[in-house]
Write a protein that holds these residues in place. Structure first.
Motif, PDB file in Angstrom:
ATOM      1  N   TRP A 113      19.835  17.607 -52.580  1.00 52.26           N
ATOM      2  CA  TRP A 113      20.309  16.795 -51.319  1.00 52.26           C
ATOM      3  C   TRP A 113      21.202  15.836 -51.743  1.00 52.26           C
ATOM      4  CZ3 TRP A 113      15.757  16.556 -47.387  1.00 52.26           C
ATOM      5  CH2 TRP A 113      15.338  17.745 -47.008  1.00 52.26           C
ATOM      6  N   GLY A 129      17.952  10.398 -54.526  1.00 47.33           N
ATOM      7  CA  GLY A 129      16.609  10.528 -54.816  1.00 47.33           C
ATOM      8  C   GLY A 129      15.776   9.461 -55.614  1.00 47.33           C
ATOM      9  N   PRO A 137      14.701   6.674 -47.512  1.00 45.36           N
ATOM     10  CA  PRO A 137      14.522   8.076 -47.202  1.00 45.36           C
ATOM     11  C   PRO A 137      14.436   8.270 -45.719  1.00 45.36           C
ATOM     12  CG  PRO A 137      12.569   7.106 -47.988  1.00 45.36           C
ATOM     13  CD  PRO A 137      13.486   5.966 -47.982  1.00 45.36           C
ATOM     14  N   ARG A 177      18.906  12.420 -48.669  1.00 48.59           N
ATOM     15  CA  ARG A 177      17.787  12.356 -49.443  1.00 48.59           C
ATOM     16  C   ARG A 177      17.425  10.733 -49.689  1.00 48.59           C
ATOM     17  NH1 ARG A 177      16.741  14.898 -55.523  1.00 48.59           N
ATOM     18  NH2 ARG A 177      14.342  14.509 -55.419  1.00 48.59           N
TER      19      ARG A 177
END
Length: 616
Positions: A123, A262, A444, A128
């Protein structure tokens, strides 16, 4: 016989869809909110650290799905982001600054699926969450370093041709000024320097002075070269962080943008990406006494550097070999002393240089100097942060024999320090120091909202298309809907397999757009079948002509879309590339599912038998 597939073609379609479904499966399992704990310089995560973290989480009633120690790093998985965030704060409070505690998202893919290469789609930052760095390259240092290398080269060339010079000094705008001892050698020196440095402007300012300067074009080329080399090194360092879907691109004349999806904590990323560490191998000047070093009385070609314990070492200023020749390194344990060591591999040129150095300097001491640039806390007239050079002698060893491309460095401290040094050397030394002028953390929650809205849009679009197909084309509409679902599965499976494919918000839009285009192919086929029936063709022949006749139109329409996607991918950046990838994959796969896939189902139902009427 019309409308019958051979067995191998039926098996091929089934096998292709089954493989696509298998590799799309990891996306169902999703990812676990996790906290990753790594040792910074001087520390290392070990069994004791693991026990401390486990006790801390138990005391605070923070349940983990799993917690493991692997390769000097601890990974703790949690049920939800609330526990993850609270655990991170508690761990930071407990462990202090000796460890890098980073938020992470760890794939929850089962082991059996991971063993065959199954992994979820990557992602992008917009989905993400993660961190975004805006970095600025210190061009002044890069050009100064280039100027120093040029002056060393000039001195060597003049000595080789026996042209005497009084000095080689810095001039304006990174030029170098050569002062000759004998004015009669001026013409010989001009010819030599113009031949050796054709890309420089070589002029004589008076009878015994020669100036070498960069032209405007050469100055721009030098800046571009420094940016491009730094980009390549940053990509290697991002690979060391394990973030394969990162975006690294140039912005403007002297800036670089790095996006790391991430990663919600910047500690480890900043430590690796911003580090300007490299090694220099220098000979020790044994003629300088400890008393002279204490009083800082050293020759002009020598400088004093210090070891980690504060012991001074007199080193020749000229570096015998630099970190740019290092192509690989790894950390380990020295079997003789039990301490840490870093094994270094040089390229061919570096190996030859090291071989000559060690041959000519047997029984002499050579030092390994660790060099990095750090923020000085000061700014120049333009508001840019001034970086200061910091150096530390990590080892001094007597050259006992001749060696080449492979050797070991001891004295690099703890295993955590050795591993960090190994990572930085393996990924390469930055050509010019960089500083992070802006960092931004994307939470997130934004990604979750984007994913939820994208999924809703996709599901609504899919549902409307399926309802239309069922209402208008009846049984053939059901066949088209099944092919549409197979198309979606194959797109997700292929996106999960491709190493460079990253799903972004525009990428979701590309998938949704390909849904409509996939059905468009079936609409052409079905309408052609209905037209053939109206013209009096038998049912089986009408089906055959419908598929064969519509093929050319479908191929032409989809080919132009794929070509447009290729252009978008070639010239676009970031999210535009994501849109181009998903659109081109969706359209290409639709030609398989809408033509071969639906025809297989039609052949199963109607092929090889007498049919009076079609449900279309």
């Amino acid at each position: 016989m019309l409308n019958r597939f051979p067995l191998w073609k039926n098996l091929m379609v089934i096998f292709t869809i089954a493989i696509g479904a298998l590799y799309a499966l990891p996306n169902i399992y999703g990812e676990d909110p996790a906290v990753q704990i790594s040792g910074t310089r001087g520390h290392e995560a070990n069994e004791t650290t693991l026990a401390d973290v486990q006790n801390l989480l138990a005391d605070n009633r923070l349940n983990t799905k799993s917690i493991v120690l692997e390769n000097g790093s601890i990974l703790a998985r949690f049920q939800n982001t609330n526990d993850q965030l609270l655990a991170k704060d508690k761990i930071v409070e407990k462990l202090g600054t000796g460890y890098s505690v980073a938020l992470n998202l760890a794939p929850a893919t089962p082991a059996w699926l991971s063993s065959i290469g199954g992994s979820p789609m990557k992602w992008g930052l917009d989905l993400r969450g993660g961190v975004r760095f805006l970095m600025e390259v210190d061009m002044n240092t890069a050009l100064s370093k280039r100027q120093e290398q040029l002056q060393d080269s000039i001195k060597t060339e003049l000595r080789k041709e026996k042209i005497q010079y009084a000095g080689v000094q810095n001039g304006e705008n990174y030029s170098s000024v050569v002062t000759l001892v004998n004015p009669e050698q001026r013409f010989q020196a001009l010819q030599l320097l113009r031949k050796s440095h054709p890309n420089l402007t070589v002029t004589d300012t008076n009878e015994n002075t020669i100036s070498l300067s960069l032209s405007d074009a050469a100055l721009i080329e030098a800046r571009d070269s420094a940016i491009e080399q730094n980009l390549n090194i940053l990509r290697k360092r991002v690979g060391e962080l394990g973030v394969s879907e990162a975006v690294i691109q140039r912005q403007g004349a002297e800036r670089i943008v790095v996006e790391l999806p991430g990663i919600q904590d910047t500690a480890r990323a900043k430590e690796i990406l911003g580090a300007t560490a490299t090694l220099e191998f220098r000979l020790v000047n044994t003629n300088v006494t400890p008393e002279a070093m204490r009083r800082n009385i050293v020759p002009s070609d020598t400088e004093i550097q210090y070891q980690q314990d504060g012991t001074p070492v007199a080193l020749f200023k000229k570096s015998m070999l630099g970190g740019e020749h290092i192509i690989n390194s790894s950390a380990g344990i020295d079997n003789q002393t039990g301490g840490t060591q870093v094994s270094v591999t040089l390229d061919a040129e570096g190996g030859d240089i090291m071989s000559q150095i060690t041959k000519l300097n047997l029984k002499k001491p050579m030092a390994t100097l660790y060099v990095e640039y750090k923020d000085s806390g000061k700014k120049d007239a333009n508001g840019k942060v001034i970086l200061e050079k910091h150096a530390e002698v990590i080892s001094v060893a007597t050259i006992q024999g001749r060696f080449g491309s492979n050797f070991q460095i001891t004295g690099s401290g703890t295993m955590a320090e050795a591993q960090n040094l190994s990572v930085l050397l393996r990924s390469g030394a930055l050509i010019a120091p960089i500083q992070i002028v802006e960092e931004r953390t994307v939470g997130p929650s934004l990604g979750a909202q984007n994913v939820e809205q994208g999924l809703k849009a996709g599901l609504w679009g899919l549902a409307i298309v399926i309802l239309f197909c069922l209402a208008y084309y009846k049984l053939f509409g059901l066949i088209a809907s099944l092919a549409l679902c197979a198309n979606m599965i194959l797109v997700v499976g292929l996106m999960s397999l491709l190493p460079g494919a990253t799903l972004t918000m525009p990428g979701i839009a590309g998938i949704i757009l390909s849904v409509g285009m996939s059905v468009d192919a079936n609409v052409l086929i079905f309408e052609r079948i209905k037209e053939e029936i109206r013209n009096g063709r038998p049912i089986q022949q009408a089906i055959n002509e419908g598929y064969n006749g519509a093929w050319t139109s479908i191929f032409d329409a989809n080919l132009t879309t794929i070509l447009t996607s290729i252009v978008l991918y070639a010239v676009g950046t970031g999210p535009v590339k994501g849109f181009a990838i998903t659109l081109s994959l969706g359209v290409a796969i639709s030609m398989f599912t809408a033509i071969t896939g639906t025809r297989m189902l039609v052949n199963w139902i109607y092929g090889g038998k007498r049919v009076e009427k079609l449900s279309i």
